[in-house]
Design a protein around this motif. Structure first.
Motif, PDB file in Angstrom:
ATOM      1  N   ALA A 214       0.929  -1.002  -0.300  1.00  0.00           N
ATOM      2  CA  ALA A 214       0.111  -0.105   0.087  1.00  0.00           C
ATOM      3  C   ALA A 214       0.457   0.826  -0.099  1.00  0.00           C
ATOM      4  N   MET A 215       2.113   1.164   1.070  1.00  0.00           N
ATOM      5  CA  MET A 215       2.973   2.028   0.506  1.00  0.00           C
ATOM      6  C   MET A 215       4.155   2.009   0.304  1.00  0.00           C
ATOM      7  N   ARG A 216       5.117   2.768  -0.221  1.00  0.00           N
ATOM      8  CA  ARG A 216       6.825   2.125  -0.418  1.00  0.00           C
ATOM      9  C   ARG A 216       7.430   3.367  -0.922  1.00  0.00           C
ATOM     10  N   THR A 217       9.148   3.287  -1.050  1.00  0.00           N
ATOM     11  CA  THR A 217       9.258   4.275  -1.123  1.00  0.00           C
ATOM     12  C   THR A 217      10.182   3.644  -1.903  1.00  0.00           C
ATOM     13  N   VAL A 218      10.520   4.217  -3.594  1.00  0.00           N
ATOM     14  CA  VAL A 218      11.037   3.772  -4.141  1.00  0.00           C
ATOM     15  C   VAL A 218      12.074   5.419  -4.839  1.00  0.00           C
ATOM     16  N   ARG A 219      13.551   5.042  -4.740  1.00  0.00           N
ATOM     17  CA  ARG A 219      14.800   5.775  -4.909  1.00  0.00           C
ATOM     18  C   ARG A 219      14.546   7.106  -4.743  1.00  0.00           C
ATOM     19  N   GLY A 220      13.999   7.336  -3.770  1.00  0.00           N
ATOM     20  CA  GLY A 220      13.657   7.907  -2.501  1.00  0.00           C
ATOM     21  C   GLY A 220      11.788   9.144  -2.830  1.00  0.00           C
ATOM     22  N   PHE A 221      11.726   8.110  -3.991  1.00  0.00           N
ATOM     23  CA  PHE A 221      10.553   8.675  -3.944  1.00  0.00           C
ATOM     24  C   PHE A 221       8.888   8.020  -3.553  1.00  0.00           C
ATOM     25  N   ASN A 222       7.786   8.310  -2.741  1.00  0.00           N
ATOM     26  CA  ASN A 222       6.855   7.215  -1.835  1.00  0.00           C
ATOM     27  C   ASN A 222       5.919   6.937  -3.162  1.00  0.00           C
ATOM     28  N   VAL A 223       5.779   5.923  -2.754  1.00  0.00           N
ATOM     29  CA  VAL A 223       4.460   5.249  -3.793  1.00  0.00           C
ATOM     30  C   VAL A 223       3.156   4.976  -2.560  1.00  0.00           C
TER      31      VAL A 223
END
Length: 258
Positions: A214-223
């Protein structure tokens, strides 16, 4: 032991769930059978990939109950109507049932893992697309806050019609949209302004319903991710996670099947 016998026992053998006699027979068979050896290696590779790529979560009581119920149902339907007389067939019958159950479980789990991985890879691709569009100053191809302008523009270029909403009264102002290509197919991207942040919301039909974070961080961006009635919603931004989650949950709640 021949290939037909070994086929149902290889998975159990890999998991050390066979007795010494069957283990010896399988090992002897594998030494001279390339096909069964390849099957064994495939199962070992799948097990290794699962251990490396899949995060570990403790099963909830509800999940444990469902698994036990499923195993019980499989055992009930797998019981033979009549069993051969003689103890010499007992080990084979038990081995076949154990092998079948292990194979079904491995296939089901492996399919779920690959589906999960595909969904997580989509999030990584979405972040890459957001970065490319930002750096190239190509965030918007149709600039408008009017959903009746953005929606037809996207629908004319896709094989589906993405729902479009302007949530300016809730702090998320629609400023336009664009077309992205993710996983070798066109995907609608809605662009919102939240305070000083730009948010990309990727919208695509979703029939698989495979699990996704539901929520994660990829390369410093929130998803942030949410599943609606007919569409899959994925938001990418440097805005705070709570804002992204609120946006996709709001969009998904208004998602009406078309």
């Amino acid at each position: 032991m021949n290939c037909k016998q070994a086929e149902t026992l290889v998975a159990a053998y890999v998991d050390s769930e066979v007795d010494a006699l069957r283990g010896y027979s399988i090992r002897k068979h594998l030494l001279g059978c390339a096909g069964c050896t390849a099957r064994q290696r495939s199962i070992v590779a799948l097990r290794t990939r699962i251990r490396i790529e899949v995060p570990y979560y403790a099963a909830s009581p509800a999940l444990q109950a469902r698994v036990r119920a499923t195993i019980g149902a499989v055992r009930a339907t797998a019981q033979p109507q009549s069993r051969p007389t003689g103890d010499r067939w007992g080990w084979l019958t038990g081995g076949v049932l154990a092998g079948c159950a292990a194979s079904v479980f491995a296939w089901t789990l492996g399919t779920a893992v690959l589906a999960w991985r595909a969904r997580e890879d989509f999030a990584v691709a979405a972040v890459a697309s957001h970065v490319r569009a930002t750096l190239a100053d190509h965030l918007i191809e149709v600039a408008s806050s009017d959903q009746h302008t953005v929606k037809p523009w996207l629908s004319a270029r896709l094989d589906y019609s993405p729902p479009v909403q302007d949530l300016a009264n809730e702090g998320f102002t629609l400023i336009g949209g664009r077309l992205d290509y993710l996983e070798r197919r066109p995907v609608a991207t809605l662009v919102y302004r939240y305070r000083k942040h730009t948010i990309d919301v990727f919208v695509r039909p979703d029939a698989s319903r495979a699990p996704m974070s539901a929520m994660r961080t990829v390369r410093g961006f929130n998803v942030a991710h949410a599943g609606g009635a007919s569409m899959d919603w994925l938001a990418v931004s440097d805005a705070e996670p709570a804002a992204l989650s609120a946006l996709v949950q709001r969009l998904a709640s208004e998602d009406i099947p078309q």
